[in-house]
Design a protein around this motif. Structure first.
Motif, short mmCIF file in Angstrom:
data_model
loop_
_atom_site.label_atom_id
_atom_site.label_comp_id
_atom_site.label_asym_id
_atom_site.label_seq_id
_atom_site.Cartn_x
_atom_site.Cartn_y
_atom_site.Cartn_z
N LYS A 1 0.82 -1.22 0.00
CA LYS A 1 0.00 0.00 0.00
C LYS A 1 0.85 1.27 0.00
CE LYS A 1 -3.47 2.42 2.81
NZ LYS A 1 -4.36 2.33 4.00
N VAL A 2 1.84 1.34 0.87
CA VAL A 2 2.73 2.49 0.93
C VAL A 2 4.09 2.07 0.39
CG1 VAL A 2 3.69 4.32 2.38
CG2 VAL A 2 1.47 3.33 2.95
N GLN A 3 4.55 2.77 -0.63
CA GLN A 3 5.73 2.38 -1.40
C GLN A 3 6.88 3.37 -1.20
OE1 GLN A 3 6.24 -0.02 -4.10
NE2 GLN A 3 4.34 -1.06 -3.58
N PHE A 4 8.09 2.84 -1.18
CA PHE A 4 9.31 3.66 -1.29
C PHE A 4 9.67 3.68 -2.77
CE2 PHE A 4 14.16 3.71 -0.26
CZ PHE A 4 14.24 5.02 -0.67
N GLY A 5 9.43 4.81 -3.42
CA GLY A 5 9.55 4.90 -4.87
C GLY A 5 10.98 4.76 -5.36
N SER A 6 11.10 4.45 -6.62
CA SER A 6 12.39 4.25 -7.27
C SER A 6 13.25 5.51 -7.17
CB SER A 6 12.18 3.90 -8.74
OG SER A 6 13.41 3.69 -9.39
N GLY A 7 14.57 5.31 -7.23
CA GLY A 7 15.49 6.45 -7.25
C GLY A 7 15.11 7.41 -8.37
N TRP A 8 15.03 8.70 -8.06
CA TRP A 8 14.58 9.66 -9.08
C TRP A 8 15.54 10.83 -9.18
CZ3 TRP A 8 12.01 14.64 -8.17
CH2 TRP A 8 11.98 15.02 -6.82
N TRP A 9 15.48 11.50 -10.31
CA TRP A 9 16.25 12.70 -10.61
C TRP A 9 17.74 12.41 -10.45
CZ3 TRP A 9 14.04 18.12 -8.99
CH2 TRP A 9 14.65 19.12 -9.76
N PHE A 10 18.39 12.96 -9.44
CA PHE A 10 19.82 12.74 -9.29
C PHE A 10 20.16 11.30 -8.87
CE2 PHE A 10 19.27 17.34 -8.53
CZ PHE A 10 20.10 17.83 -9.53
N LEU A 11 19.15 10.52 -8.51
CA LEU A 11 19.39 9.16 -8.01
C LEU A 11 18.93 8.08 -8.99
CD1 LEU A 11 18.41 9.59 -4.24
CD2 LEU A 11 20.62 9.99 -5.37
N ASP A 12 18.48 8.45 -10.18
CA ASP A 12 18.07 7.40 -11.12
C ASP A 12 19.26 6.95 -11.95
OD1 ASP A 12 18.26 9.66 -12.68
OD2 ASP A 12 16.28 9.48 -13.59
N GLN A 13 20.33 6.60 -11.25
CA GLN A 13 21.54 6.05 -11.85
C GLN A 13 21.93 4.77 -11.10
OE1 GLN A 13 23.54 6.56 -9.23
NE2 GLN A 13 22.96 8.51 -8.39
N LYS A 14 22.95 4.09 -11.58
CA LYS A 14 23.26 2.75 -11.09
C LYS A 14 23.45 2.72 -9.57
CE LYS A 14 26.31 -1.18 -12.17
NZ LYS A 14 27.31 -1.33 -11.11
#
Length: 468
Positions: A375-388
């Protein structure tokens, strides 16, 4: 030279046979559900064909712009009046200097997946690649709708302000083309009461909703009116881009007074702004719960740091960074206030400061009450963190402190129609992470079960969670 011998080959980022099997047999061919992006719906509705590759690939991409500026490229060839060709050539000159930045990987994945080009982009190859990519992009085969179909995008969800008339989304719905296109409701301009132009924005919101906004109650009615309008047009998500969640104690009388002061163009204090923002955010979240929507919170950006360039170019042009706001206490209080009324809808929290990964990964567990899977999610790495490194840290924090098996996976959060290989990038990183642990004996060699986990994170969990 065959594709298998190039930099971007079949097993790019896959370091052993287990990772390879997980990716190729379980993840690679899953459709894409891109549940948050900033694509222009008008371009989709009109099935736009771009004149050249700069228009689709460099224009609007502040990731590339930051890199070019860092290398010393004059703004004329970044966002200025330089020709499209010259902008591309300067980007080509920049690319070799982006090694170890995700731009290097993304650039070559995008060249390979959209244009079948496996040459490295650099100053020498830039003109040839510009000509070849521009000839392709300026054809019906590379229209916006065909670009989405090319990557097997089942759903893309753009992001619109409450005042948007959604005409482009209605046109798309009337002329389906294979990829479902929806929207997310983004009412930040109605929340951030201290922003310049706030009263003017409310005047427009009032006109669009048909409700003259004189009181706080009027504002709530106008926003509810727009939420209903968005829902009638297929919207099932909201999104907020905030520095942190607001939660201050307030009374109804206080909020009414604060709003009245603002509408009379009087100065409100920072403390008053926080009380107002806390009130309206709780109201919106309770309304999302009524509609059964998913709410998303992108937290932690420090925006528009360069005042001079912000004046010249405006927002979202590459002058933002990671902020170091305190997050835990207010976020906990906010979620708890909603949960105590049983009005906490499905929620995704995206974190921009890697120092807060474990905070977010543990916070979600406080409010996963068994009513909905994940129900409550920790979303994917985004912006500066959507890298390996950023993705791996997010996956590790979620795995160590929650259930990665319930994770709804990757999204592009992008304005570019060529950004969808980021899903492939994420999937390869995920499969390599699991494959490495199988190799080391930290996970069993149970490909059927771990393969199912990979399929779920790549596609199935998002499909079930969003229920489009």
């Amino acid at each position: 030279m065959s594709a298998n011998q190039t930099f971007i080959n079949d097993n790019f980022l896959l370091e052993n046979k287990y990772a390879e099997e997980l990716y190729h047999n379980y993840s690679k061919n899953q459709p894409i559900i891109d549940y948050h992006n900033h694509l222009n719906p008008q371009f989709i509705a009109e099935d736009k064909i771009f004149d050249n590759s700069t228009q689709v690939w460099i224009n609007g991409d502040h990731y590339k712009w930051r890199a070019m500026r860092t290398l010393g490229i004059n703004e004329q060839f970044v966002t200025g009046n330089g020709s499209d060709k010259d902008k591309f050539l300067n980007w080509g000159k920049t690319v070799p200097y982006t090694m170890r930045n995700p731009l290097y990987h993304w650039t070559h994945l995008e060249l390979a997946r959209y244009f079948d080009i496996y040459d490295l982009l650099n100053e020498k190859s830039a003109e040839k690649i510009y000509i070849e990519t521009s000839e392709k992009i300026n054809s019906e085969v590379y229209s916006t709708q065909n670009l989405l179909k090319k990557v097997n995008a089942e759903l893309v969800c753009t992001t619109e302000d409450p005042i948007d008339n959604l005409d482009h989304h209605r046109k798309i719905a009337q002329n389906p083309f294979g990829t479902k296109v929806s929207t997310a409701f983004r009412p930040d301009k109605a929340i951030l009461i201290s922003n310049e132009g706030y009263n003017g924005y409310l005047d427009t919101l009032g006109e669009v909703s048909g409700i003259a906004i004189h009181s706080y109650s009027d504002l709530c009615s106008a926003l509810k009116n727009r939420i209903e309008f968005f829902a009638q047009n297929g919207c099932k998500l909201s999104d907020h881009g905030l520095d942190q969640i607001y939660f201050e104690e307030f009374t109804e009388a206080e909020v009414n007074t604060i709003f009245k002061k603002k509408r009379e163009n009087r100065i409100i204090t920072p403390e008053e702004a926080l009380k107002f923002q806390s009130s309206i955010l709780l109201f919106l979240s309770e309304t999302y719960h009524e509609k059964g929507w998913v709410q998303q919170f992108h937290l932690g950006a420090l925006r528009n740091n360069n005042a001079r360039m912000h004046r010249i170019l405006g927002p979202d042009t590459g002058w933002d960074s990671i902020g170091d706001y305190p997050q835990a206490q207010k976020l906990s209080s906010f979620l708890n206030a909603l949960d105590s009324k049983d009005k906490l809808t499905k929620t995704i929290i995206y974190n921009l400061n890697p120092a807060d990964n474990e905070v977010m990964a543990t916070m979600i567990g406080n409010f996963n009450d068994g009513s909905v899977r994940g129900k409550v999610q920790f979303g994917s790495g985004w912006w500066f963190l959507d890298q390996k490194d950023g993705m791996t840290k997010q996956l590790n924090a979620l795995s160590n402190m929650g259930l990665i098996s319930c994770f709804v996976g990757m999204l592009t959060d992008s304005r570019s129609f060529l950004s969808f290989p980021r899903h492939e990038y994420f999937r390869r990183i995920l499969c390599n992470l699991l494959g490495d642990e199988i190799k080391r004996g930290e996970l069993p060699n149970d490909m059927e079960w771990i393969g199912k986990l990979v399929q779920d994170i790549s596609y199935n969990n998002a499909k079930e969670y969003f229920k489009f």
